[in-house]
Design an enzyme around this catalytic site. Structure first.
Site, PDB file in Angstrom:
ATOM      1  CG  ASP A  44      -0.317  -0.010   2.524  1.00 63.81           C
ATOM      2  OD1 ASP A  44       0.648  -0.607   2.595  1.00 63.81           O
ATOM      3  OD2 ASP A  44      -0.671   0.883   3.437  1.00 63.81           O
ATOM      4  CD  GLU A  60       3.795   0.631   6.989  1.00 60.62           C
ATOM      5  OE1 GLU A  60       4.569   1.027   8.040  1.00 60.62           O
ATOM      6  OE2 GLU A  60       3.617   1.577   6.187  1.00 60.62           O
TER       7      GLU A  60
END
Length: 418
Positions: A102, A167
């Site tokens: 991400d 994350e």
């Protein structure tokens, strides 16, 4: 003098700069903003299978993961895919290479000199959203394992590449992966460390403060109470707290930082009309926590600073602000500098570059905490790129660092997985 065994030489000969850039660029070109990573996850699983790894792909059970005490999430996501590539070669030691797929939004694309969703090579640099944080690091991990497979050298251990989601807003992907049972004898999280060996990560907890005022027409503003003005003593208290806390940090791994545990006020929303006294202010920010600091004590210090500011103002005493801890809660973590996984990465880097490894603590939070705390796997941060160049326009990193990181990871695999 650089050390290189014949086996290492055979593996390093298989590392291809163009392939590293290609893999990173392929991932950059798939937008994977936190909460919307599934397309990129499916692609990286195919890449893993394409180099000869087994790929475990599963739908994360978000309600189930939410029950874990280390769960935190700042994005209201509908789905999340876990992906782990495995190279199982024997009964030797196992090693995890972890990276998150991400990325944060590119913001206003007009501020970029290159397209954010394209891997652009310019002046020896690779540009694009995620090039540093951290699709470049994932490409290094993939190409390091590919070199080991393609070389055909004898290999006794097991290597896992974890591509995780979420994350940036709390680490749901890494937590879910650890809860799925993935653990190893050691792990390398390929976050951007400027190729420094980082056995520690500071903590960071997201907070929200709501300050109430009393609205009135701006033409008689003294008859109202401005939430913005009432926030100012709280702001001053927090800035003073930041100064005091950072002055107390005495860790050589953070010696180059004036603010190793910064307190950042990231989002401020106040008022609803230009001609009205603002009746509410909502602040969201990030509170740095020291590596060896007790989290509850850190929270209490923050809440006391706010409470002391409130006590000095009659309006605030009668309308106390609300402090909430929400969103990403990154707990600090440390692996001893003399741990075998840390020393092995340092030695591999030194033999790759001929330069001594630099040890340094990272001021950002990462998924390392879930791998250590939940996965019970000693870990170290090591990867290409500078964190100062991510989360901003024209994110980029030197291609030379991608190559060096890949060679270091390949050596680490061979040396650790015996």
């Amino acid at each position: 003098m650089l050390y290189m065994s014949d086996i290492e030489r055979r593996v390093l000969e298989k590392i291809d700069e163009a392939a590293i850039v290609k893999t990173a660029s392929e991932l950059i070109e798939i937008p994977s903003i936190t909460g919307d990573e599934s397309k990129a996850q499916r692609r990286i699983a195919k890449i893993m299978e394409g180099i000869g790894m087994e790929a475990d792909v599963w739908e994360i059970d978000i309600p189930e993961v939410r029950k874990h005490p280390d769960f935190s999430m700042g994005v209201d996501r509908k789905e999340g895919l876990g992906v782990v590539g495995a190279l199982r070669a024997g009964k030797g030691k196992s090693l995890i290479l972890n990276g998150h797929i991400d990325v944060v939004s590119p913001g206003d694309e007009k501020n970029w000199s290159v397209p954010p969703w394209k891997g652009t090579v310019k002046d020896g640099m690779l540009y694009g959203r995620g090039s540093v944080d951290m699709k470049g690091g994932l490409s290094c991990a993939i190409n390091a394992v590919k070199a080991v497979i393609d070389s055909g050298v004898p290999f006794k251990g097991n290597v896992f590449i974890e591509s995780v989601v979420g994350e940036e807003d709390g680490g749901i992907g890494a937590l879910a992966t650890a809860l799925r049972g993935y653990k190893a004898d050691g792990a390398i999280v390929v976050e951007p460390t400027e190729l420094k060996v980082a056995p520690t990560q500071a903590g960071s907890h997201v907070f929200k403060i709501t300050v109430k005022g009393h609205s009135a027409h701006a033409c008689v503003r003294e008859e109202g109470v401005s939430a913005l003005e009432k926030f100012m003593p709280i702001y001053n208290a927090l800035m003073s707290l930041e100064k005091t806390r950072n002055a107390a940090v005495n860790d050589p791994l953070y010696s180059r930082y004036r603010l190793p545990i910064p307190l950042n006020l990231g989002v401020v929303k106040c008022g609803n009309w230009p001609s009205s006294v603002p009746e509410e202010l909502v602040l969201e920010g990030r509170y740095g926590i020291g590596v060896d600091e007790d989290v509850s004590s850190a929270h209490r210090a923050f809440e006391k600073a706010v409470a002391d500011a409130v006590a000095s103002d009659a309006w605030l005493r009668g309308h106390p602000p609300i402090v909430e801890w929400r969103g990403g809660q990154f707990t600090p973590v440390r692996t001893p500098t003399d741990h075998p996984i840390v020393k092995m990465v340092a030695d591999a880097y030194e033999d790759t570059t001929g330069s001594p490894a630099v040890y340094e603590g990272m001021t950002y939070g990462s998924d390392m905490r879930h791998i250590v705390r939940v996965g019970k796997t000693p870990s170290v941060l090591f990867g290409p790129g500078d964190v100062r160049l991510c989360h901003r326009p024209d994110e980029h990193l030197p291609i030379s660092e991608l190559v060096t990181a890949t060679k270091t990871l390949a050596r680490a695999i061979l040396r650790f997985c015996k």
